[in-house]
Design an enzyme around this catalytic site. Structure first.
Site, PDB file in Angstrom:
ATOM      1  N   CYS A 145      -0.235   4.247  11.322  1.00  0.00           N
ATOM      2  CA  CYS A 145      -0.024   5.562  11.945  1.00  0.00           C
ATOM      3  C   CYS A 145      -1.191   5.850  12.891  1.00  0.00           C
ATOM      4  CB  CYS A 145       0.144   6.653  10.893  1.00  0.00           C
ATOM      5  SG  CYS A 145      -1.240   6.815   9.733  1.00  0.00           S
ATOM      6  N   GLY A 204       6.870   7.559   0.171  1.00  0.00           N
ATOM      7  CA  GLY A 204       7.931   7.818   1.135  1.00  0.00           C
ATOM      8  C   GLY A 204       8.634   6.548   1.580  1.00  0.00           C
ATOM      9  N   LYS A 205       7.864   5.538   1.906  1.00  0.00           N
ATOM     10  CA  LYS A 205       8.467   4.296   2.393  1.00  0.00           C
ATOM     11  C   LYS A 205       9.067   3.497   1.234  1.00  0.00           C
ATOM     12  CE  LYS A 205       5.598   4.240   6.538  1.00  0.00           C
ATOM     13  NZ  LYS A 205       4.858   5.496   6.286  1.00  0.00           N
ATOM     14  N   ALA A 255       1.491   4.306  -1.872  1.00  0.00           N
ATOM     15  CA  ALA A 255       1.388   5.754  -2.106  1.00  0.00           C
ATOM     16  C   ALA A 255       1.439   6.519  -0.786  1.00  0.00           C
ATOM     17  CB  ALA A 255       0.100   6.079  -2.852  1.00  0.00           C
ATOM     18  N   ALA A 271       0.884  -1.179   0.000  1.00  0.00           N
ATOM     19  CA  ALA A 271       0.000   0.000   0.000  1.00  0.00           C
ATOM     20  C   ALA A 271       0.917   1.223   0.000  1.00  0.00           C
ATOM     21  CB  ALA A 271      -0.919  -0.023   1.216  1.00  0.00           C
ATOM     22  N   ARG A 299      -3.689   7.884  -6.857  1.00  0.00           N
ATOM     23  CA  ARG A 299      -2.575   7.862  -5.898  1.00  0.00           C
ATOM     24  C   ARG A 299      -1.390   7.078  -6.462  1.00  0.00           C
ATOM     25  NH1 ARG A 299      -2.904   8.835  -0.611  1.00  0.00           N
ATOM     26  NH2 ARG A 299      -1.970   6.838   0.001  1.00  0.00           N
ATOM     27  N   ASP A 349       2.195  -0.948   5.068  1.00  0.00           N
ATOM     28  CA  ASP A 349       1.874   0.249   5.846  1.00  0.00           C
ATOM     29  C   ASP A 349       0.372   0.441   5.652  1.00  0.00           C
ATOM     30  OD1 ASP A 349       2.510   2.552   7.417  1.00  0.00           O
ATOM     31  OD2 ASP A 349       2.299   3.770   5.617  1.00  0.00           O
TER      32      ASP A 349
END
Length: 482
Positions: free
Chosen positions: A226, A109-110, A106, A104, A133, A173
């Site tokens: 998060c 960053g990761k 978009a 997942a 995305r 994530d």
């Protein structure tokens, strides 16, 4: 304080006890800005981005705000990423040569953090279910100069059907209730309600089921959110280990100076976290303390949860074989055109075992071990070299960003005035002698985009969708001394 939902306040007042006042006080604090340096670039040194010190975990993180119009951002030297989010890639730490999935992914960053560890070696598959995305994800991967990434847009179940037991490492994530982002994202506060974490947990379980199908025996998976919600964190990992006994929870390093905390075994009891009982029945499940929590009251960052698990090497092996990519062959005329382009424009270009493959008129170098992608929604297939046009080849923006300037026959270093002209899309009149043909424009020792020298001027091929006007308060370019 952020206008927090009453049920949220009640829940964490009960769960955190004496820690609750400090926790709630953080919602009045400013959000910490941070970024990661990109080691894939030829000159990975900031030129116009402030550096307020290192993020305490990892080798590439720094505190400071990134301007979207800065040289560092445009050339992919930095990626703006919240500091706690940078911990996730550090936990997975893929190695060069591995097959890695960011399920997942978009906005990227990761994914780009994982790419830094892989050093362009191996296969990095980045998937995002929502196409809009996924396009942003693909653009960020391009900007950061990643050559070994495939970008797709599929539901997890669609991907697992194509790629059973294919990956050495997987990052999920997970889409979550976003409690850890409340102070930076008012929309996350607005959509939260008492049952929202459980609704997301139900979705996360379904995604994890598909992720497990794609993990090879002996492979590792990192699950992160998060959110502070136990339903999506400790309870999810407790469920996963019960559902998949072949999985082992691995310890996560938490050096004291990072202020990363252990997971909370007691929070694996749903009745306890829901306030239906006063004592937890899972307090002795100390394995769950191997997971990691990042709390805003003890470190400079938002809320995150991370767990790392490994599948047994003796797990049942699927009998479905994933077929390799069958590349689209070039015509003889196309072979001649691209051979001439590579000879005229690049210095000693190395395929490094990769394969030319066509997407319509666009030519890519597919990563080593790319599987068959028939019927799949693919946005990026490794390194885009360029596009065949009538009797000519036009290089891709991605190529200028992915290779070091020394890989090109002709480069032109932009000064401050030329930078403003180039990113605006204007013609550049060089003060040096150039040969007719393609030129990679550079800033701070890294590629910015393509120009074409014709009749004493450099025609601008900086993508129209990326162009902007440099503002008077934008930082000037430093001389290229490196």
């Amino acid at each position: 304080m952020t206008n927090l939902p009453t049920d949220f306040i009640s829940k964490y007042t009960r769960l955190l006890g004496d820690e609750a006042p400090a926790f709630f006080d953080t919602f009045d604090d400013q959000v910490q800005k941070a970024y990661r340096m990109n080691p894939l670039k030829a000159h990975p040194i900031v030129s116009d981005t402030p550096d307020h010190g290192p993020v305490p975990y990892g080798q590439w993180g720094h505190f400071g705000a990134v301007s979207g119009h800065s040289v560092d951002h445009v050339t992919g030297v930095v990626y703006s990423q919240e500091p706690s989010a940078q911990f996730v890639g550090e936990v997975l730490q893929p190695q060069p040569g591995e097959r890695v999935l960011d399920l997942a992914a978009a906005p990227g960053g990761k994914t780009t953090h994982l790419a830094a560890f892989m050093q362009q070696d191996g296969l990095l598959w980045a998937n995002e279910i929502f196409m809009n995305r996924a396009k942003i994800l693909s653009e960020n991967i391009e900007r950061m100069g990643v050559q070994n990434s495939i970008v797709s847009s599929h539901a997890p179940a669609e991907l697992s059907a194509k790629l059973p037991q294919f990956f050495d490492k997987i990052l999920l994530d997970a889409p979550c209730s976003g409690e850890g982002m409340f102070r930076k994202n008012p929309a996350a506060v607005a959509q939260w309600h008492q049952d929202f974490p459980q609704e997301l947990a139900d979705l996360q379980r379904e995604i994890l089921k598909e992720a497990m199908k794609m993990l090879r025996p002996g492979g590792q998976i990192v699950y992160s959110t998060c959110t502070f919600a136990p339903e999506e964190d400790e309870q999810m990992i407790a469920w996963l280990m019960q559902e998949y006994p072949e999985m082992t929870l691995l310890p996560i390093e938490k050096p004291a100076h990072t202020h990363v905390s252990d997971g909370r075994p007691a929070w694996a009891d749903h009745d306890y976290t829901a306030g239906q009982t006063s004592e937890s029945t899972t307090v002795d499940q100390i394995e769950l303390a191997k997971t990691a929590r990042l709390w805003p009251q003890v470190l400079q960052g938002e809320g995150h949860f991370v767990a790392k698990l490994q599948k047994s090497a003796t797990a049942v092996v699927t009998d479905v074989n994933v077929k390799p990519l069958v590349p689209s062959p070039l015509s003889r005329a196309q072979e001649q055109i691209v051979t001439a382009f590579l000879s005229d424009t690049l210095v000693d270009f190395d395929l490094a075992g990769r394969t030319f493959t066509l997407f319509g008129d666009r030519l890519y170098l597919a990563p080593v071990e790319t599987p068959d992608i028939t019927g799949m929604k693919i946005l990026r297939l490794g390194l885009e070299l360029g596009t065949f046009k009538k009797n000519r080849f036009e290089p891709a923006h991605a190529l200028a960003l992915a290779l070091p300037p020394k890989a090109f026959v002709q480069t032109y270093a932009l000064d401050t005035a030329d930078w403003a002209k180039f990113v605006h899309g204007d013609v550049i009149r060089p003060d040096v002698s150039l040969q007719k043909g393609w030129v990679v424009m550079t800033a701070n020792g890294n590629g910015v985009g393509w120009g074409k020298f014709v009749d004493g001027q450099i025609k601008n091929f900086f993508p129209k969708g990326l162009r902007f006007v440099v503002k008077p308060n934008d930082a000037p370019l430093a001389p290229e001394e490196y």
